[in-house]
Design a protein around this motif. Structure first.
Motif, PDB file in Angstrom:
ATOM      1  N   LEU A   6      -5.619  -2.261   8.597  1.00  0.00           N
ATOM      2  CA  LEU A   6      -6.347  -3.524   8.522  1.00  0.00           C
ATOM      3  C   LEU A   6      -5.533  -4.522   7.705  1.00  0.00           C
ATOM      4  CD1 LEU A   6      -9.993  -2.307   7.804  1.00  0.00           C
ATOM      5  CD2 LEU A   6      -8.913  -2.792   9.993  1.00  0.00           C
ATOM      6  N   LEU A  41     -13.323   0.034   4.177  1.00  0.00           N
ATOM      7  CA  LEU A  41     -12.336   0.074   3.101  1.00  0.00           C
ATOM      8  C   LEU A  41     -11.063  -0.613   3.570  1.00  0.00           C
ATOM      9  CD1 LEU A  41     -12.957   3.769   2.025  1.00  0.00           C
ATOM     10  CD2 LEU A  41     -13.961   1.701   1.085  1.00  0.00           C
ATOM     11  N   PHE A  42     -10.784  -1.765   2.960  1.00  0.00           N
ATOM     12  CA  PHE A  42      -9.684  -2.607   3.414  1.00  0.00           C
ATOM     13  C   PHE A  42      -8.333  -1.940   3.205  1.00  0.00           C
ATOM     14  CE2 PHE A  42      -6.748  -6.201   2.272  1.00  0.00           C
ATOM     15  CZ  PHE A  42      -6.614  -6.708   3.550  1.00  0.00           C
ATOM     16  N   ASN A  43      -8.077  -1.483   1.980  1.00  0.00           N
ATOM     17  CA  ASN A  43      -6.741  -0.959   1.684  1.00  0.00           C
ATOM     18  C   ASN A  43      -6.444   0.368   2.367  1.00  0.00           C
ATOM     19  OD1 ASN A  43      -5.496  -2.962   0.101  1.00  0.00           O
ATOM     20  ND2 ASN A  43      -6.850  -2.447  -1.597  1.00  0.00           N
ATOM     21  N   SER A  44      -7.439   1.256   2.425  1.00  0.00           N
ATOM     22  CA  SER A  44      -7.159   2.526   3.089  1.00  0.00           C
ATOM     23  C   SER A  44      -7.471   2.445   4.585  1.00  0.00           C
ATOM     24  CB  SER A  44      -7.927   3.663   2.424  1.00  0.00           C
ATOM     25  OG  SER A  44      -9.292   3.360   2.333  1.00  0.00           O
ATOM     26  N   SER A  45      -7.922   1.282   5.044  1.00  0.00           N
ATOM     27  CA  SER A  45      -8.214   1.051   6.464  1.00  0.00           C
ATOM     28  C   SER A  45      -9.146   2.111   7.031  1.00  0.00           C
ATOM     29  CB  SER A  45      -6.929   0.991   7.291  1.00  0.00           C
ATOM     30  OG  SER A  45      -6.044   0.070   6.756  1.00  0.00           O
ATOM     31  N   ASP A  52     -10.071   0.730  -3.120  1.00  0.00           N
ATOM     32  CA  ASP A  52     -11.000  -0.159  -2.441  1.00  0.00           C
ATOM     33  C   ASP A  52     -12.248  -0.454  -3.253  1.00  0.00           C
ATOM     34  OD1 ASP A  52      -9.945  -0.957   0.142  1.00  0.00           O
ATOM     35  OD2 ASP A  52      -9.827   1.188   0.528  1.00  0.00           O
ATOM     36  N   ARG A  69       0.817  -1.214   0.000  1.00  0.00           N
ATOM     37  CA  ARG A  69       0.000   0.000   0.000  1.00  0.00           C
ATOM     38  C   ARG A  69       0.846   1.258   0.000  1.00  0.00           C
ATOM     39  NH1 ARG A  69      -3.582  -2.305   4.940  1.00  0.00           N
ATOM     40  NH2 ARG A  69      -5.070  -3.535   3.753  1.00  0.00           N
TER      41      ARG A  69
END
Lengths: 621, 77
Positions: free
Chosen positions: B11, B38-42, A225, A111
């Motif tokens: 996350l 939102l998984f990637n941006s937690s 996302d 990320r």
């Protein structure tokens, strides 16, 4: 109790470490000293220690009626404990915790590209208070109309206009180009850009999420996302999958009374790689794009883009610079300097697009007063300058004015026309003096970029333009396009795109400047805007090429192909692993609980590491 | 009605999403259709009715399923 839980969860990584040491110690003592008692006790300790955080997570999940992986693992480890298989219980908990640790580390890496971007967002601002002094405040507290001070080295906190001072600003975060841009009173500045030197005061025009930078960040954050239809299916699937595994394990135990088998099934029921496989590819792919000036709006866009077979380009401003310039000049006879002065004097009073190009070409010269101007529609201008009769226009005007072109001039005219130039001829007192060819020049490197797109599998490269067919054909030939159509209004272009999609079943990308082509951008399967960070471009399109850089297009296509491929690989890894394990546990005997957990965690790491490769993707060739 | 954007700790685990969604499901005053993890941006995004539930209570519910809240941003919907 809550605090205790929190402390245990926070120290998950230390617990994994201690548990690992205990297990190693236990095995060493067994092999080196044959001490079974010590071996057992270390493993029991490791199991209890290791299961604590997992059991807490399981409990938390159950309180909100979710059967999570933690629940499966906790029951499995409990079962192993009951049948006194401490070796399995210790190793499984350790692998589960250690796997979580590795996942965290590698995911952070995946990320990172997008995080770098979002961290460029300004956090504070120097705002003018009622007493006239500037005080540092959080950027959220800045409103439209506030006056802000920006010092050397600081980030511009909002989109605004300079009201005093001057300086040079690095606008890399908006345009992708890192050369400094000079700003003075009245200049617009963008949030997230950096003042390299000088001090300026600005008035805030747009703040927070409304700024261009805010919109870019929001777009990228949403994109990373966003979920495709397939992913939403997987999500639904995994929601029922975990409880189903629990039921399956229970049924197996009921009929076979084989606890070993039942708990092994539990461990295999973790669909981890399935759930995160596609999102990690997505975030890494979009992150790579963001780093290279390509904004991709989500995984659906990636999928369509990677499969496209037709690219339709707007000509002006996309394939060409959008700014006509004088490409060729020929002169005839003497007193050319004088003729240039007359030409410039006449063109200075015209608002014809060609006039601007001509004036730019001539630059500094002597200007004369212009009298008796006659505009001949579709041909040019005749006027008197310095007592001489000057005619400026195309060949039709020359004919009308009875100006004779010699063989040399005729050959030059033919050559210029063949190059796709619009002609500006200048005659003084009935004698041809100057011939200029004005062209909207093709962007440098476009030809090579189009070749790259072809190599990447785009079958049809089509150009649409409002210009006449002759000009369009010349550009088309020089670029090696498959088709080119002129005389098209924006609505004609949209209809053309629609026809390609609906009647010819093509997957079409439309590349335009995002302003007057928005209908086509919206209709195409993929709308690609060459927007130097303009709002319209960001909103109406699926892909934005920052700083209108055409050369990013092949990278964008290559990247989406790589990303789509990466997603497929991750799906295959995830589904394949689950199928192989389930098959093995039911029909062969090499799988036990520890191996199951190892393969499960391994597959999660495999999909993350596979996704991470996308961060380094570069177009080859 | 307010819109909250809640920044969570990073996350990583696949079942985080389900757990946090589950935690929100039990809360009255939260507009369930707007809940988005939102998984990637937690991040967690949702709309809620401020007269029925406070942002503090929402944060507490997240804590109870084992996740830390880093920062909440509340705006009128």
């Amino acid at each position: 109790m809550k605090n205790m839980q929190r402390r245990i969860l926070r120290n998950k990584n230390s617990i994994a470490l201690i548990s690992g040491i205990l297990i190693t110690g236990g095995f060493l003592s067994k092999w080196l000293m044959g001490s079974m008692a010590f071996f057992q006790w270390t493993l029991i300790t490791a199991s209890i220690l290791g299961i604590a955080p997992i059991a807490i997570q399981a409990y938390q999940a159950l309180t909100v009626k979710v059967v999570s992986i933690d629940v499966l693992v906790t029951i499995a480890v409990g079962g192993a404990f009951l049948i006194r298989n401490f070796e399995e219980s210790a190793i499984v908990t350790f692998l589960f915790l250690f796997g979580a640790f590795l996942e965290q580390r590698t995911l952070e890496k995946t990320r990172s590209a997008i995080k770098e971007l979002t961290e460029m967002a300004p956090e504070s601002a120097l705002k003018q208070m009622e007493n006239g002094e500037f005080r540092e405040v959080e950027v959220d507290e800045v409103d439209v109309g506030d006056i802000l001070l920006v010092k050397t080295g600081a980030k511009v906190p909002v989109d605004g206009t300079v009201i005093s001072g001057e300086g040079s600003i690095n606008e890399a975060s908006i345009t992708g180009e890192s050369f400094p841009v000079e700003k003075e009173e009245g200049s617009g500045v963008y949030a997230g850009t950096i003042l390299d030197n000088g001090t300026i005061q600005i008035v805030a025009n747009r703040v927070g999420e409304d700024t261009t930078f805010g919109k870019i960040i929001e777009l990228v954050e949403e994109a990373q996302d966003s979920k495709s239809e397939a992913e939403r299916f997987i999500d639904r699937f995994s929601k029922y999958y975990t409880p189903a595994v629990l039921v399956l394990a229970f049924i197996v135990w009921l009929f076979s009374k084989n606890v070993e088998l039942a708990i092994t099934i539990l461990v295999l029921g973790c669909p981890g790689a399935l759930v995160i496989g596609v999102p990690v590819s997505n975030v890494a792919g979009i992150g790579n794009g963001a780093r290279h000036g390509v904004l991709l709006k989500g995984s659906e866009v990636i999928r369509d883009f990677s499969r496209l077979d037709t690219m339709v380009f707007d000509k002006t401003g996309t394939l060409t610079m959008g700014d006509p310039t004088v490409a060729e000049v020929e002169h005839y006879g003497d007193h050319i300097e004088e003729a240039l002065g007359y030409l410039a004097s006449v063109e200075r009073e015209s608002d014809h697009p060609l006039a601007k190009a001509v004036l730019q070409e001539i630059g500094d010269t002597t200007f004369w007063p212009v009298e008796n101007t006659v505009v001949v529609k579709g041909a040019g201008i005749v006027a008197v300058v310095n007592g001489r009769k000057v005619a400026v226009g195309n060949t039709a005007l020359m004919e009308r004015e009875n100006i004779v072109l010699d063989d040399q001039a005729k050959a030059d005219v033919a050559a210029f026309e063949k190059n796709g130039s619009s002609l500006v001829l200048t005659a003084v007192d009935g004698e041809l003096k100057l011939l200029m060819g004005v062209r909207d020049q093709v962007r440098p490197g476009v030809k090579e970029d189009l070749q790259r797109l072809k190599r990447l599998g785009v079958k049809h490269l089509i150009m649409l333009s409002g210009d006449n067919q002759g000009t369009v054909d010349v550009v088309s030939r020089s670029l090696g396009l498959t088709a080119a159509h002129g005389n098209m209004l924006p609505e004609d272009k949209a209809a053309y795109v629609k026809d390609l999609i609906e009647n010819q079943n093509r997957i079409v990308a439309f590349v335009g400047d995002g302003v007057n082509d928005s209908p086509s951008l919206a209709l195409a399967n993929i709308g690609i805007a060459m927007g130097g960070g303009t709002d319209v471009a960001i909103e109406t399109s699926d892909v934005v090429l920052m700083n209108s850089d055409f050369s990013r297009l092949p990278h964008a296509l290559g990247l989406t192909k790589a990303t789509a491929g990466n997603m497929r690989q991750n799906m295959v890894i995830a589904v394949g692993v689950v199928l192989v394990l389930l098959y093995s546990v039911l029909f062969s005997d090499w799988v036990n609980m520890s191996i199951g957990m190892l393969v499960h965690e391994g597959s999660i790491l495999a999909v993350i590491l596979n996704g991470m490769r996308l961060l380094r993707y570069r177009l080859s060739g | 009605m307010k819109t909250a954007t809640i920044q969570l700790e990073t996350l990583t685990c696949p079942s985080c999403l389900q757990k946090i969604e589950g935690a929100m499901k039990g809360l009255g005053g939260v507009d369930q259709d707007t809940v988005k993890v939102l998984f990637n941006s937690s991040k967690l995004k949702l709309n809620y009715r401020e007269d029925e539930i406070s942002i503090g209570e929402i944060e507490a519910a997240i804590n109870n399923v084992g996740y830390e809240v880093k920062k909440s941003n509340v705006k009128p919907a």
